[in-house]
Design a protein around this motif. Structure first.
Motif, PDB file in Angstrom:
ATOM      1  N   VAL A  21       3.821   6.500  -7.362  1.00 15.75           N
ATOM      2  CA  VAL A  21       3.723   5.039  -7.347  1.00 15.75           C
ATOM      3  C   VAL A  21       2.681   4.562  -8.359  1.00 15.75           C
ATOM      4  N   ARG A  22       1.553   5.276  -8.458  1.00 18.41           N
ATOM      5  CA  ARG A  22       0.517   4.907  -9.430  1.00 18.41           C
ATOM      6  C   ARG A  22       1.062   4.978 -10.852  1.00 18.41           C
ATOM      7  N   ASN A  23       1.847   6.009 -11.133  1.00 17.02           N
ATOM      8  CA  ASN A  23       2.425   6.139 -12.466  1.00 17.02           C
ATOM      9  C   ASN A  23       3.379   4.989 -12.755  1.00 17.02           C
ATOM     10  N   LEU A  24       4.132   4.570 -11.740  1.00 14.60           N
ATOM     11  CA  LEU A  24       5.035   3.435 -11.912  1.00 14.60           C
ATOM     12  C   LEU A  24       4.231   2.166 -12.189  1.00 14.60           C
ATOM     13  N   GLU A  25       3.142   1.965 -11.451  1.00 19.56           N
ATOM     14  CA  GLU A  25       2.294   0.796 -11.680  1.00 19.56           C
ATOM     15  C   GLU A  25       1.686   0.820 -13.080  1.00 19.56           C
ATOM     16  N   ARG A  26       1.276   2.001 -13.505  1.00 22.70           N
ATOM     17  CA  ARG A  26       0.683   2.119 -14.850  1.00 22.70           C
ATOM     18  C   ARG A  26       1.722   1.782 -15.915  1.00 22.70           C
ATOM     19  N   ARG A  69      -3.574  -2.485  -1.147  1.00 22.23           N
ATOM     20  CA  ARG A  69      -3.874  -1.336  -0.295  1.00 22.23           C
ATOM     21  C   ARG A  69      -5.120  -1.535   0.554  1.00 22.23           C
ATOM     22  N   THR A  70      -5.603  -2.749   0.709  1.00 26.60           N
ATOM     23  CA  THR A  70      -6.878  -2.973   1.395  1.00 26.60           C
ATOM     24  C   THR A  70      -6.761  -2.940   2.914  1.00 26.60           C
ATOM     25  N   GLY A  71      -5.594  -3.195   3.469  1.00 19.92           N
ATOM     26  CA  GLY A  71      -5.422  -3.229   4.926  1.00 19.92           C
ATOM     27  C   GLY A  71      -4.898  -1.921   5.459  1.00 19.92           C
ATOM     28  N   ARG A  72      -4.608  -1.909   6.773  1.00 11.42           N
ATOM     29  CA  ARG A  72      -4.068  -0.710   7.407  1.00 11.42           C
ATOM     30  C   ARG A  72      -2.647  -0.450   6.931  1.00 11.42           C
ATOM     31  N   ARG A  73      -1.891  -1.520   6.674  1.00 11.00           N
ATOM     32  CA  ARG A  73      -0.553  -1.397   6.113  1.00 11.00           C
ATOM     33  C   ARG A  73      -0.562  -1.985   4.712  1.00 11.00           C
ATOM     34  N   THR A 111       2.370  -6.937  -3.580  1.00 11.99           N
ATOM     35  CA  THR A 111       1.778  -7.989  -4.407  1.00 11.99           C
ATOM     36  C   THR A 111       2.912  -8.848  -4.976  1.00 11.99           C
ATOM     37  N   GLU A 112       2.552  -9.879  -5.713  1.00  6.36           N
ATOM     38  CA  GLU A 112       3.574 -10.697  -6.359  1.00  6.36           C
ATOM     39  C   GLU A 112       4.417  -9.852  -7.309  1.00  6.36           C
ATOM     40  N   ALA A 113       3.763  -8.936  -8.022  1.00  6.37           N
ATOM     41  CA  ALA A 113       4.498  -8.045  -8.931  1.00  6.37           C
ATOM     42  C   ALA A 113       5.449  -7.145  -8.147  1.00  6.37           C
ATOM     43  N   GLY A 114       4.990  -6.650  -7.004  1.00  3.91           N
ATOM     44  CA  GLY A 114       5.842  -5.811  -6.171  1.00  3.91           C
ATOM     45  C   GLY A 114       7.055  -6.557  -5.663  1.00  3.91           C
ATOM     46  N   ARG A 115       6.836  -7.811  -5.250  1.00  4.87           N
ATOM     47  CA  ARG A 115       7.967  -8.615  -4.773  1.00  4.87           C
ATOM     48  C   ARG A 115       8.953  -8.892  -5.903  1.00  4.87           C
ATOM     49  N   MET A 140      10.306   2.104  -2.878  1.00  5.02           N
ATOM     50  CA  MET A 140      11.074   1.533  -1.776  1.00  5.02           C
ATOM     51  C   MET A 140      10.730   2.204  -0.453  1.00  5.02           C
ATOM     52  N   ALA A 141      10.375   3.470  -0.475  1.00  5.25           N
ATOM     53  CA  ALA A 141       9.988   4.157   0.763  1.00  5.25           C
ATOM     54  C   ALA A 141       8.717   3.544   1.346  1.00  5.25           C
ATOM     55  N   VAL A 142       7.771   3.193   0.487  1.00  3.36           N
ATOM     56  CA  VAL A 142       6.548   2.547   0.966  1.00  3.36           C
ATOM     57  C   VAL A 142       6.870   1.161   1.520  1.00  3.36           C
ATOM     58  N   VAL A 143       7.747   0.438   0.838  1.00  6.31           N
ATOM     59  CA  VAL A 143       8.155  -0.887   1.324  1.00  6.31           C
ATOM     60  C   VAL A 143       8.797  -0.763   2.700  1.00  6.31           C
ATOM     61  N   THR A 144       9.681   0.201   2.855  1.00  6.94           N
ATOM     62  CA  THR A 144      10.433   0.358   4.102  1.00  6.94           C
ATOM     63  C   THR A 144       9.549   0.805   5.256  1.00  6.94           C
ATOM     64  N   HIS A 145       8.657   1.761   5.012  1.00  5.42           N
ATOM     65  CA  HIS A 145       7.899   2.388   6.104  1.00  5.42           C
ATOM     66  C   HIS A 145       6.495   1.828   6.286  1.00  5.42           C
ATOM     67  N   GLY A 146       6.019   1.038   5.338  1.00  4.80           N
ATOM     68  CA  GLY A 146       4.771   0.312   5.545  1.00  4.80           C
ATOM     69  C   GLY A 146       3.496   1.034   5.177  1.00  4.80           C
ATOM     70  N   THR A 147       3.520   2.344   5.089  1.00  5.06           N
ATOM     71  CA  THR A 147       2.333   3.105   4.698  1.00  5.06           C
ATOM     72  C   THR A 147       2.750   4.247   3.778  1.00  5.06           C
ATOM     73  N   PHE A 148       1.804   4.737   2.985  1.00  7.77           N
ATOM     74  CA  PHE A 148       2.093   5.865   2.112  1.00  7.77           C
ATOM     75  C   PHE A 148       2.330   7.133   2.922  1.00  7.77           C
ATOM     76  N   THR A 149       1.631   7.261   4.045  1.00  3.02           N
ATOM     77  CA  THR A 149       1.798   8.444   4.891  1.00  3.02           C
ATOM     78  C   THR A 149       3.210   8.518   5.447  1.00  3.02           C
ATOM     79  N   ALA A 150       3.671   7.421   6.018  1.00  2.71           N
ATOM     80  CA  ALA A 150       5.016   7.402   6.594  1.00  2.71           C
ATOM     81  C   ALA A 150       6.078   7.552   5.512  1.00  2.71           C
ATOM     82  N   ALA A 151       5.852   6.934   4.344  1.00  3.19           N
ATOM     83  CA  ALA A 151       6.815   7.031   3.253  1.00  3.19           C
ATOM     84  C   ALA A 151       6.933   8.478   2.757  1.00  3.19           C
ATOM     85  N   ALA A 152       5.794   9.151   2.619  1.00  4.82           N
ATOM     86  CA  ALA A 152       5.814  10.546   2.176  1.00  4.82           C
ATOM     87  C   ALA A 152       6.551  11.430   3.176  1.00  4.82           C
TER      88      ALA A 152
END
Length: 329
Positions: A36-41, A50-54, A58-62, A10-22
């Protein structure tokens, strides 16, 4: 699936980047990314593109988003109940604010709050009014200082207190209006302006003022940070209309505007009727200390005149610690 992983998601969703979320979660970026990777796994699907600047959901994330919010809300409720029993020795309060807040010294208020309850973690988010209102409604923020541009706050959102901020014109020191003291809106027709990006509370207030007075502004530069806006005005690229204290703190000429004298209302908002989080309730009590109980009613008061109510609340706020009406221009 751990609550900690959902909080990082949720922190990544809220802040838009992994840097800001951390940064918001007070951990290193690599640890948050691993979480987050462990959650995805565990879920067997990627949650972010993760291809863009923000990063983008994904559909799974939504699909995960509603459940994540529900689980975290339940976890917060449990922590809040424990914090109430333990007398606020632990807990967390989440508060949002517009970037240009000047009527309350929020840093001083939060510092005083921290001295009273050092075990409570304070999470502060700076965003636009629509984003803050959405955060309050979703339960991601307990309280927020907003500058609404509508007659009423949305359903389910309460205004606990209001302040009035005077707006003034700031110029470069050598500008022709720098020593004028006051000016008319019509005298600004040929002036280039520096402004916030469209949609922010201050930009909306200034745009509506200009439209009301028939002023067609020429925007030479729009920005997202108040510090940059001030420095561009100082450099002479244009003038700007901002809360008086911003100009005074920057040491720039502050020119009063007549006919009409512009101002805006700032509201401390939350969910009705009061925060269920004891840490947030304690902060609310501090931020509204010395205010009449009537100002804690839903905003605007039912059947009341919004302008009169806001002006009265603004005057009351000017007389309490942490709330200050800027001097008349």
């Amino acid at each position: 699936m751990e609550i900690r992983q959902l909080r990082h998601f949720m922190a990544v969703v809220t802040h838009g980047t992994f840097t800001a979320a951390a940064r918001a979660e007070l951990i290193v970026q690599s640890a948050l990314s691993t979480s987050v990777r462990n959650l995805e796994r565990e879920l067997g699907a990627e949650l972010f593109d993760r291809t863009g600047r923000r990063v983008i959901l994904t559909e799974a994330g939504r699909a995960l988003l509603p459940s994540a919010r529900s689980v975290l809300a339940g976890a917060r409720a449990g922590r809040d109940a424990v914090a109430a029993v333990s007398g606020l020795t632990t807990g967390r309060v989440r508060i949002g604010t517009i970037q240009t807040l000047t009527c309350v010294d929020l840093a001083a208020e939060l510092a005083a709050y921290h001295r009273l309850w050092p075990g409570v973690q304070i999470s502060l988010r700076e965003a636009t009014t629509p984003e803050l209102v959405a955060g309050v409604r979703a339960g991601e923020l307990d309280l927020a200082f907003v500058a609404p541009d509508a007659a009423e706050l949305p359903d389910g959102i309460v205004g606990f207190a209001t302040w009035h901020e005077d707006l003034v014109l700031i110029t470069a020191p050598g500008h022709r209006l720098a020593t004028a003291g006051r000016t008319l809106i019509k005298d600004l027709a040929d002036e280039p302006f520096v402004d916030f990006r469209a949609g922010t509370g201050l930009e909306t207030a200034v745009r509506r003022l200009a439209a009301h007075c028939g002023l067609e502004r020429r925007i030479t530069c729009d920005v997202t940070q108040i510090r940059l806006l001030v420095e561009l005005v100082r450099a002479g690229i244009g003038v700007a209309i901002v809360p008086r204290r911003i100009g005074e703190d920057a040491g720039l000429p502050c020119v009063g505007i007549r006919q009409p004298e512009p101002g805006r209302t700032v509201v401390l908002a939350g969910r009705a009727p009061r925060p269920r989080n004891p840490a947030a309730e304690a902060l609310l009590d501090r931020l509204t200390a010395g205010r009449a109980p009537a100002t804690r009613a839903p905003y605007p008061p039912d059947g009341g005149d919004r302008g009169t109510a806001l002006r009265g609340a603004g005057r009351a706020a000017a007389d309490r610690p942490g709330g200050r009406r800027p001097p008349a221009g």
